[in-house]
Design a protein around this motif. Sequence first.
Motif, PDB file in Angstrom:
ATOM      1  N   UNK A   1      37.165  44.183  10.217  1.00  0.00           N
ATOM      2  CA  UNK A   1      36.545  45.108   9.178  1.00  0.00           C
ATOM      3  C   UNK A   1      36.001  44.826   7.385  1.00  0.00           C
ATOM      4  N   UNK A   2      35.085  45.345   6.832  1.00  0.00           N
ATOM      5  CA  UNK A   2      34.041  44.427   5.825  1.00  0.00           C
ATOM      6  C   UNK A   2      35.773  44.212   4.520  1.00  0.00           C
ATOM      7  N   UNK A   3      35.783  42.554   4.807  1.00  0.00           N
ATOM      8  CA  UNK A   3      37.245  42.197   3.575  1.00  0.00           C
ATOM      9  C   UNK A   3      36.228  42.104   2.336  1.00  0.00           C
ATOM     10  N   UNK A   4      36.995  42.438   1.213  1.00  0.00           N
ATOM     11  CA  UNK A   4      36.448  42.269  -0.433  1.00  0.00           C
ATOM     12  C   UNK A   4      38.413  42.371  -0.998  1.00  0.00           C
ATOM     13  N   UNK A   5      37.826  41.910  -2.362  1.00  0.00           N
ATOM     14  CA  UNK A   5      38.775  42.063  -3.752  1.00  0.00           C
ATOM     15  C   UNK A   5      39.084  43.352  -3.857  1.00  0.00           C
ATOM     16  N   UNK A   6      39.620  43.921  -4.420  1.00  0.00           N
ATOM     17  CA  UNK A   6      39.764  45.064  -5.185  1.00  0.00           C
ATOM     18  C   UNK A   6      39.125  45.149  -6.786  1.00  0.00           C
ATOM     19  N   UNK A   7      37.507  45.530  -7.111  1.00  0.00           N
ATOM     20  CA  UNK A   7      37.076  45.002  -8.133  1.00  0.00           C
ATOM     21  C   UNK A   7      37.915  46.022  -9.596  1.00  0.00           C
ATOM     22  N   UNK A   8      37.244  45.082  -9.820  1.00  0.00           N
ATOM     23  CA  UNK A   8      37.670  45.732 -11.983  1.00  0.00           C
ATOM     24  C   UNK A   8      36.999  46.652 -12.224  1.00  0.00           C
TER      25      UNK A   8
ATOM     26  N   UNK B   1      41.649  38.434   7.307  1.00  0.00           N
ATOM     27  CA  UNK B   1      40.623  37.923   6.466  1.00  0.00           C
ATOM     28  C   UNK B   1      39.772  37.233   6.341  1.00  0.00           C
ATOM     29  N   UNK B   2      38.003  37.064   6.255  1.00  0.00           N
ATOM     30  CA  UNK B   2      36.953  37.515   6.518  1.00  0.00           C
ATOM     31  C   UNK B   2      35.943  36.526   5.524  1.00  0.00           C
TER      32      UNK B   2
ATOM     33  N   UNK C   1      25.712  41.835   3.911  1.00  0.00           N
ATOM     34  CA  UNK C   1      26.282  42.799   4.668  1.00  0.00           C
ATOM     35  C   UNK C   1      27.018  41.746   5.405  1.00  0.00           C
ATOM     36  N   UNK C   2      27.927  41.826   6.160  1.00  0.00           N
ATOM     37  CA  UNK C   2      29.362  41.097   6.729  1.00  0.00           C
ATOM     38  C   UNK C   2      30.226  40.673   6.170  1.00  0.00           C
ATOM     39  N   UNK C   3      29.833  40.052   5.127  1.00  0.00           N
ATOM     40  CA  UNK C   3      30.665  39.106   3.712  1.00  0.00           C
ATOM     41  C   UNK C   3      30.845  39.357   2.779  1.00  0.00           C
ATOM     42  N   UNK C   4      32.003  39.105   1.685  1.00  0.00           N
ATOM     43  CA  UNK C   4      31.746  39.936  -0.072  1.00  0.00           C
ATOM     44  C   UNK C   4      32.038  38.418  -0.025  1.00  0.00           C
ATOM     45  N   UNK C   5      32.441  37.062   0.246  1.00  0.00           N
ATOM     46  CA  UNK C   5      33.100  36.373  -0.402  1.00  0.00           C
ATOM     47  C   UNK C   5      32.541  35.387   0.200  1.00  0.00           C
ATOM     48  N   UNK C   6      32.468  33.671  -0.203  1.00  0.00           N
ATOM     49  CA  UNK C   6      31.876  32.502   0.612  1.00  0.00           C
ATOM     50  C   UNK C   6      32.069  31.112   0.168  1.00  0.00           C
TER      51      UNK C   6
END
Length: 411
Positions: free
Chosen positions: A214-221, A279-280, A355-360
């Motif tokens: 899945x495309x993992x991301x935290x819920x934005x504000x 988690x990605x 692409x693929x990830x939103x967190x580093x």
Amino acid sequence: MESAPLTEMIGRFPTTFSQQSFLFRELAKPGDPELNIAVRWEICGKFSGPQLEKAVQRIIQRHEILRTRFIVDNGEGWQEVVESVPFRLGMVDLRAVASEEHESRVAAMARELANRPFDLSQPCLLRMTLVQLAADRAAILISAHHIVFDGFSIGVLGHELGQIMQALAERRDPDLPELDLQYGDYALWEQEFEASGALEEDGSFWESRLKDAPYFELEPDFLRPAGLETTGKTIVKAFPTDFDERMVAFNKSSGISLFTFGAAALSAALHQWSGKTDILFATPVAGRTDVEIERLIGVFINTLVVRIDAQPDASLREHVGHVADLVTEALLHQSYPFDRLVRRLKPRRDASRRPLVSINLNMQRAFLQERRYGDFELVSVPSHMPGIFYDLNVQIVGRNSGWKLMLDYNT
């Protein structure tokens, strides 16, 4: 992008996987400060600006990548090495300015330098400014384009700068071994490695590992903009003074690496914050798998995608052991270029997301080895980020002064 006159060219080489990514991103958005690497050091003791300038000139002559320009010929990127390039050190004297104003003035200069664009058709994609703060103290501000420089290069540059400046002061030759390879040699080797088909095994591994991710991301504000933005803010928190001692003891007892510790901690936190178990996140790897290239300035970096199945009922030791296995497996296949992985997986296009990830995650000890060189000392200082590449960039960096957590978040 056209080539400058070739009268001084001494070598032409293909661009590497890492360079191709930065070159075509530069072509798509010329002058993008996101492609610059900003570095800030402090130098204390007995030194001079002319001495520093001469040392940098010698380093540029020593490393061909710092005498390299880039062109596109029939759709292919090429790097051209020239015989020599002029280099002038920027010098600013703030000794007459009130000391309480020094930090704001230096920070402003660091931002300006970090955001100043480079012309890739002109060689020497490196700039440096010495800001004199006192007779025995100054800030060194550095900006380099990512196509010729990476994080590991910071340590190489700092070590050679210290060695050469000390040798100049003592009127002797620096204690630096001759370079058996140059970056162009690595580019040719990488081309041969690709032609051998050796990358396919790594590609198959990553396709199997990530094809259903899945495309993992935290819920934005706030609502996400239609296109990618790189503006953001940074939160900095210092760890307790005994953090290093406790972490080293835990890692030793668990048989894990520094990065595995960080990956386990971040994945647990992301699970806690999001409630998700798949988690990605991305992480950069140095890509310097051969001792001979550890002495080179250049870009060898690659991005890995870490995918962790966080089990809510697992103990801390079980979670750490699970992450250690996944990290070890990923590092065995670290050579497959991230851009090629994106093309292989063909994720759904979304102009507002990476692409693929939103967190580093980047967890490491500072690249610059803080030490004395004769009559002066070089010290690493947190530097300005030219842009926020991910939704959230988690940096955990250890220096002699202690460990700090820096959260760069896209606003």
